[in-house]
Design an enzyme around this catalytic site. Sequence first.
Site, PDB file in Angstrom:
ATOM      1  N   ASP A   1      -0.410  -0.540  -2.429  1.00 49.14           N
ATOM      2  CA  ASP A   1       0.663  -0.380  -3.410  1.00 49.14           C
ATOM      3  C   ASP A   1       0.702   1.049  -3.946  1.00 49.14           C
ATOM      4  O   ASP A   1      -0.328   1.723  -4.024  1.00 49.14           O
ATOM      5  CB  ASP A   1       0.439  -1.364  -4.562  1.00 49.14           C
ATOM      6  CG  ASP A   1       1.681  -1.570  -5.405  1.00 49.14           C
ATOM      7  OD1 ASP A   1       2.790  -1.247  -4.924  1.00 49.14           O
ATOM      8  OD2 ASP A   1       1.544  -2.059  -6.536  1.00 49.14           O
TER       9      ASP A   1
ATOM     10  N   ASN B   1       9.930  -8.337   0.032  1.00 56.00           N
ATOM     11  CA  ASN B   1      10.397  -6.951   0.129  1.00 56.00           C
ATOM     12  C   ASN B   1      11.807  -6.809   0.680  1.00 56.00           C
ATOM     13  O   ASN B   1      12.410  -5.729   0.589  1.00 56.00           O
ATOM     14  CB  ASN B   1       9.435  -6.124   0.991  1.00 56.00           C
ATOM     15  CG  ASN B   1       8.131  -5.803   0.294  1.00 56.00           C
ATOM     16  OD1 ASN B   1       7.121  -5.538   0.955  1.00 56.00           O
ATOM     17  ND2 ASN B   1       8.121  -5.825  -1.029  1.00 56.00           N
TER      18      ASN B   1
ATOM     19  N   ARG C   1       5.986   5.165  -6.042  1.00 57.13           N
ATOM     20  CA  ARG C   1       5.689   5.945  -7.239  1.00 57.13           C
ATOM     21  C   ARG C   1       5.064   7.292  -6.888  1.00 57.13           C
ATOM     22  O   ARG C   1       5.319   8.307  -7.535  1.00 57.13           O
ATOM     23  CB  ARG C   1       4.752   5.149  -8.155  1.00 57.13           C
ATOM     24  CG  ARG C   1       5.471   4.193  -9.074  1.00 57.13           C
ATOM     25  CD  ARG C   1       4.506   3.256  -9.760  1.00 57.13           C
ATOM     26  NE  ARG C   1       4.045   2.220  -8.856  1.00 57.13           N
ATOM     27  CZ  ARG C   1       2.998   1.436  -9.099  1.00 57.13           C
ATOM     28  NH1 ARG C   1       2.310   1.599 -10.222  1.00 57.13           N
ATOM     29  NH2 ARG C   1       2.657   0.493  -8.254  1.00 57.13           N
TER      30      ARG C   1
END
Length: 243
Positions: A21, A69, A25
């Site tokens: 993960d 997803n 970001r």
Amino acid sequence: MARDERIETRHGPEHVAIIMDGNGRWAQRRGRPRLFGHQAGAKRVRDIVEACPDLGVKYLTIFAFSTENWKRTQAEVAGLMSLFRRYIEREARALFDSGVRVRFIGDRLKLEPKLVTLMDELELLTSGNDLVHLTIAINYGGRDEVTRAAQRLAYEIEQGRLTPKDVDAETLARFLDTRVLPDPDLVIRTSGEARISNFLLWQSAYAEYEFIDTLWPDFTRDEFARVLAGFAARDRRFGAVKA
């Protein structure tokens, strides 16, 4: 890694599963599109796979794309599927030469035929390897896997090859995508999120979990080694109590 630098692995995990993960970001913090982060994350996979033999990890399972997803933007999903194709095409020979056996788990019916063909070819190419067993979860969800296993089990009962009395936990496990793999000893999730996101629900019943703040593209071999060393110090009782 030199011999004298290797961590003690006698009590380390044989099977590590990773929820990779933080790619999006990681890219956004650099002012780049999310797909740039996924590309960096794919490169990180190679480093971690290569580290496994020295760290005593025989089985590595990575969560590449979940059944949830598909809810992402069409552009990101298309970019990920293209990235998966390129990854297989570029890494196939290196994986084979490195002694890595590759398997894919998840529902392939929703994936494009070209990608499925590449997946099949990579599994066949590496089927004789045994140094590291790399399992890649694509269009995978734990609940979906158990549902599909239950459907196959019900069909066997309907055909008379099993009876309801034959069904126990071991029987159901034989119909899971992971039926040829040992259960994971350790599940790692990067990026600071503390949830399991529908990953290996059945198989991780007694796994240890490690949630770390590092974003996946920054997850180095050294940090991987430190997490494994921490696992080795844990007292795993599997529901029992020491005398």
